[in-house]
Design a protein around this motif. Structure first.
Motif: not given
Length: 280
Positions: A161, A216, A239, A241
């Motif tokens: 991420t 994603s 990913t 975020k």
């Protein structure tokens, strides 16, 4: 008489003090490089399947009103003419990037050489000469090395991420590619480089993917050699975020106006009730 001698002495002393600074300026001008050396971007040292090629050259050079720069070239040892130039100036710099392109005559199959000559003139006098030669070949047969697609390895994006909408990544390729691109989330390919020559820039390539939304993603890199053979990297999944959903929401611009109207209405209602109570 004494006064004239005194003035002459002061004038002579002034000239003596001035001479080192003049020499320093002249020395700095002499030491300032006129050019960094001509570069032949295309053709390069390889075999081409096409007999129609473009000569693409460049040089970084000192530019001024009294400096003239010209480029000529020879093909297989025979003078073939001048190269039209474009000057790309740099802000706050006396140097500029100078580029030139010219279509080569139709080439026969076999080995060839091109030599580019750069001439710098200051006040119409030749002050600097430079040249560069490149060797290449033209063939109707695909070279054995180009029958194999480029291999892409060491893709740096990881299956993790990221807290950013822009990711810098790198990878390695094992041979020259006419086109390098990447595909994000099965969308249209985005170009990284055209005609990437390992002999000039090495096998390590850097790139950046931007405009990533939260969620994603997947990314794959492609490299196509001059024979049209395309190599593909592994597909990497990651990913993004950025915590944008947790940010404090912004109020609309009309919120203060609505609040003011609400307060006015509440105050008006209060005083209206108070007046009605007094009447009763």
């Amino acid at each position: 008489m004494h006064k004239q001698t005194l003035v002459s002495s002061f004038f002579l002393l002034f000239l003596i003090l001035l001479m080192p600074s003049v020499q320093d300026v002249a020395g700095s001008q002499t030491a300032y490089p006129l050019a960094s050396g001509v570069q032949i971007n295309s053709p390069s040292n390889r075999t081409y399947l096409s007999s129609t090629l473009t000569l693409d050259v460049g040089v970084t050079a000192l530019v001024a009103s009294n400096i003239q720069i010209s480029m000529n070239y020879s093909l297989d040892g025979i003078y073939n003419g001048s190269i039209p130039l474009n000057v790309h100036t740099r802000e706050n710099s006396f140097q500029a990037s100078i580029t030139g392109e010219v279509d080569l005559p139709t080439l026969s199959y076999g080995s060839h050489s091109i030599t580019v000559f750069v001439q710098h003139r200051i006040n119409n006098e030749i002050s600097h000469l430079d040249n560069r030669t490149v060797y290449f070949a033209v063939s109707d047969t695909i070279p054995p090395d180009e029958l194999i697609a480029p291999v892409i390895s060491n893709l740096s994006i990881e299956n993790k991420t990221y807290n950013t909408t822009k990711i810098q990544f790198s990878f390695d390729i094992d041979k020259t590619a006419s086109l390098i691109s990447y595909c994000l989330d099965e969308q249209t390919n985005r170009t990284i480089a055209f005609l990437y020559d390992l002999n000039k820039w090495g096998n390590h390539v850097n790139a950046t993917v931007t405009g990533l939304s939260d969620g994603s993603h997947n990314l794959v890199v492609y490299a196509t050699n001059p024979a049209g053979k395309t190599g593909t990297s592994k597909t990497v999944y990651f990913t993004v975020k950025t915590n944008s959903n947790n940010a404090i929401p912004e109020f609309p611009v009309w919120t203060p106006i609505l609040t003011s109207l609400f307060v006015i209405a509440a105050v008006g209602t209060y005083y209206k009730k108070k007046i009605n109570l007094r009447r009763t």
